[in-house]
Design a protein around this motif. Structure first.
Motif, PDB file in Angstrom:
ATOM      1  N   ALA A 309      32.920  64.235 -77.958  1.00  0.00           N
ATOM      2  CA  ALA A 309      32.979  64.643 -76.549  1.00  0.00           C
ATOM      3  C   ALA A 309      31.836  65.607 -76.216  1.00  0.00           C
ATOM      4  O   ALA A 309      31.254  65.541 -75.121  1.00  0.00           O
ATOM      5  N   ALA A 310      31.525  66.498 -77.155  1.00  0.00           N
ATOM      6  CA  ALA A 310      30.386  67.411 -76.937  1.00  0.00           C
ATOM      7  C   ALA A 310      29.102  66.608 -76.748  1.00  0.00           C
ATOM      8  O   ALA A 310      28.257  66.939 -75.904  1.00  0.00           O
ATOM      9  N   TYR A 311      28.971  65.550 -77.531  1.00  0.00           N
ATOM     10  CA  TYR A 311      27.778  64.700 -77.424  1.00  0.00           C
ATOM     11  C   TYR A 311      27.684  64.069 -76.026  1.00  0.00           C
ATOM     12  O   TYR A 311      26.628  64.049 -75.398  1.00  0.00           O
ATOM     13  N   LEU A 312      28.808  63.571 -75.544  1.00  0.00           N
ATOM     14  CA  LEU A 312      28.812  62.911 -74.223  1.00  0.00           C
ATOM     15  C   LEU A 312      28.489  63.903 -73.101  1.00  0.00           C
ATOM     16  O   LEU A 312      27.738  63.589 -72.171  1.00  0.00           O
ATOM     17  N   ILE A 313      29.076  65.094 -73.182  1.00  0.00           N
ATOM     18  CA  ILE A 313      28.813  66.109 -72.142  1.00  0.00           C
ATOM     19  C   ILE A 313      27.337  66.502 -72.161  1.00  0.00           C
ATOM     20  O   ILE A 313      26.682  66.589 -71.118  1.00  0.00           O
ATOM     21  N   THR A 314      26.824  66.717 -73.361  1.00  0.00           N
ATOM     22  CA  THR A 314      25.413  67.094 -73.495  1.00  0.00           C
ATOM     23  C   THR A 314      24.501  66.014 -72.917  1.00  0.00           C
ATOM     24  O   THR A 314      23.599  66.306 -72.118  1.00  0.00           O
TER      25      THR A 314
END
Lengths: 472, 70
Positions: A309-314
């Motif tokens: 999820a952090a990857y997608l937000i970034t």
């Protein structure tokens, strides 16, 4: 600082003490530092610019203040440098991008720079990074790679690679970087120095170019725990220029640094954080866990999904931020960031919102964990510094891309804004290895107490800089 | 039974390429021929990354973590 008679001044605190006592002249120190950068940085490639005139002017002012008996700040005379995404008045903020060269110069210093200088520190220059902070290696198409000072064929880590390498190579004792998914902790770990990613919103990001606003933090690199504490303390405080900067009162960490660790409940992170690492990394974690007498292991539920999820937000926020430049100047981007930025721009909003909902859910799960423990321990990276040319590595029997994988253990933690210090673990014959010390939000003081205790026991220490390559 | 997210993961490269081309147009992004294949490759990776995030069922009461103070 290599050619100074002040070689015993190993950290910022020692330099400031010598300045206070009148043992060294600040102008001489700054001139020597600038000379050293000029000579050695040709190979180290940490700096993208220096601000000699400004630095010498400030050094003269501090020398005059001391001679006049005026009070000096706690970082008096300490040279420092910043990742080149921080605004420096009168300079163009590159953020690692060629595109930014055409921007007008910044009109004021970033808040963090201003606060360090209010404490007496002296800015000497700006440091290399991955373009727009989108990377874990500091291999920049426009400004070159910053090699690992301990092994020049290997990466320094990123995206704040220049910041970590400059401290590791002892060009300056103190630098600033930014961390969205691990960009302070990864290079700190790979270069063998301390790197603090404070609680989200704890330090003002005003004047630091954003990457992914939901996840961006700033923080210091240093060669001692006391320097981390001191620099963190002077940078704390509310700032209306940063919409996420906390209005909580500053909590100084230096006064409690030597308080010991007997009252702290410490646990090792299991599951996601104990899988897929090289033996050197497991050994470093064991060394820290044994020293701390850790017997408890805890699990953060769904850490792998949190990382995703952090990857997608970034990807989504970073791409939206740069969309106009992607539309008009696509081929001026670093090829290493360009294709990921474009792909990120195409993410459906539903993916992004689910990731933001997962962030809140994961935060709630981890809050419950911190009702049972004070401190968590985990590795910083799954491997020692990879070769600059290396594209893949083996993890649990499968080949994975090296660059994104460097954030395996850092991303789930910055995702929910926890304060984390990467400490360099002393291991003979090994390339540098970092271990993360993690606490509940706003508990930086506890993190630093643990680090101070480990440093006193000789378990953690900055990697010795030998100015030569460790044989690969 | 195939879940909706499995269906997304099973998209062919050609289908992903069509999505990339059409959405890029919608966003005013012009992708040169030498760039598009890497963008498609990166989007295939994003689909794989997104799947576990999308598969986690969250209570309706969980709000996105974005904040705004008027």
């Amino acid at each position: 600082m290599a050619d100074l008679a002040m070689a015993s001044l190993t950290d910022a605190t020692a330099i400031a003490a010598a300045v206070h006592q009148g043992d060294i002249q600040v102008q001489a120190l700054i001139e020597a530092t600038l000379h050293d950068i000029n000579e050695r940085d040709r190979a180290l490639n940490c700096f993208t610019s220096t601000v000699a005139e400004r630095a010498i002017k400030r050094s003269q002012a501090i020398d005059q203040a001391r001679q006049a008996g005026q009070p000096l700040g706690p970082l008096a005379g300490v040279p420092f440098a910043v990742k080149n995404l921080f605004d420096v008045a009168g300079e163009v903020t590159l953020a690692g991008a060629k595109i930014n060269r055409q921007n007008p110069p910044a009109t004021q210093d970033a808040t963090a720079i201003a606060r360090l200088e209010q404490a007496g520190a002296i800015l000497v220059g700006a440091l290399n990074m991955d373009e727009y902070a989108y990377g874990f290696v500091t291999v920049n198409h426009h400004y070159g790679a910053t090699p690992n000072p301990h092994a020049p064929q290997r990466v320094a880590g990123g995206s704040s690679g220049g910041s970590a390498a400059a401290v590791a190579a002892q060009l300056v004792p103190l630098t600033l970087g930014s961390d969205t998914n691990g960009s302070i902790r990864v290079p700190a770990g790979l270069c063998g120095v301390y790197g603090l990613k404070p609680t989200y919103g704890r330090l003002s990001r005003a004047g630091a170019a954003l990457f992914s606003a939901s996840l961006d933090h700033i923080g210091p690199f240093a060669r001692s725990v006391r320097d981390v504490a001191l620099s963190f303390d002077v940078m704390q405080g509310a700032d209306p220029r940063d919409p996420v900067c906390t209005e909580k009162a500053p909590t100084p960490t230096l006064p409690t640094l030597a308080q010991g660790i007997d009252d702290l409940k410490i646990a090792l992170l299991g599951d996601h954080f104990e899988r897929g690492m090289q033996p050197e990394i497991a050994s470093a974690v064991d060394s820290v866990a044994t020293a701390l007498g850790i017997s408890q292991k805890v699990v953060l539920p769904e850490a792998a999904r949190a990382r995703a999820a952090a990857y997608l937000i970034t990807a989504s926020e970073g791409s939206q931020l740069h969309l106009s430049r992607l539309q008009t100047r696509l081929m001026e981007f670093d090829p290493a960031t360009r294709d990921r930025f474009v792909a990120g721009a195409l993410i459906p909003q539903s993916w992004y919102l689910q990731a933001q909902r997962l962030r809140r859910w994961f935060r709630d799960q981890v809050r419950a964990v911190f009702e049972q423990v004070d401190i968590l321990i985990a590795p910083t990276t799954p491997c020692v510094a990879p070769l600059i040319t290396q594209e893949t590595m083996m993890i649990e029997g499968r080949s994975v891309l090296v660059r994104p994988h460097l954030g395996l253990y850092t991303q789930p933690l910055s995702f929910i804004g926890l304060p984390v210090l990467s400490v360099p673990v002393a291991q003979a014959g090994s390339l540098p290895v970092g271990v993360q010390i993690i606490a509940a939000p706003y508990q930086e003081a506890k993190v630093l107490r643990i680090a101070q205790w480990l440093e006193a026991q000789g378990i953690v220490a900055p990697a010795a800089y030998k100015n030569r390559a460790i044989a690969d | 039974m195939t879940t909706p997210h499995e269906t997304v993961s099973e998209l062919s490269r050609a289908e992903v390429q069509t999505y990339v081309e059409q959405t890029a147009k919608l966003l005013g992004l012009s992708l040169p021929a030498e760039v598009e294949p890497q963008v498609v490759e990166n989007f295939v990776r994003l689909i794989a990354i997104a799947r576990p995030v999308l598969e986690l069922e969250l209570p309706d009461t969980i709000e996105p973590a974005t904040t705004f103070e008027p």
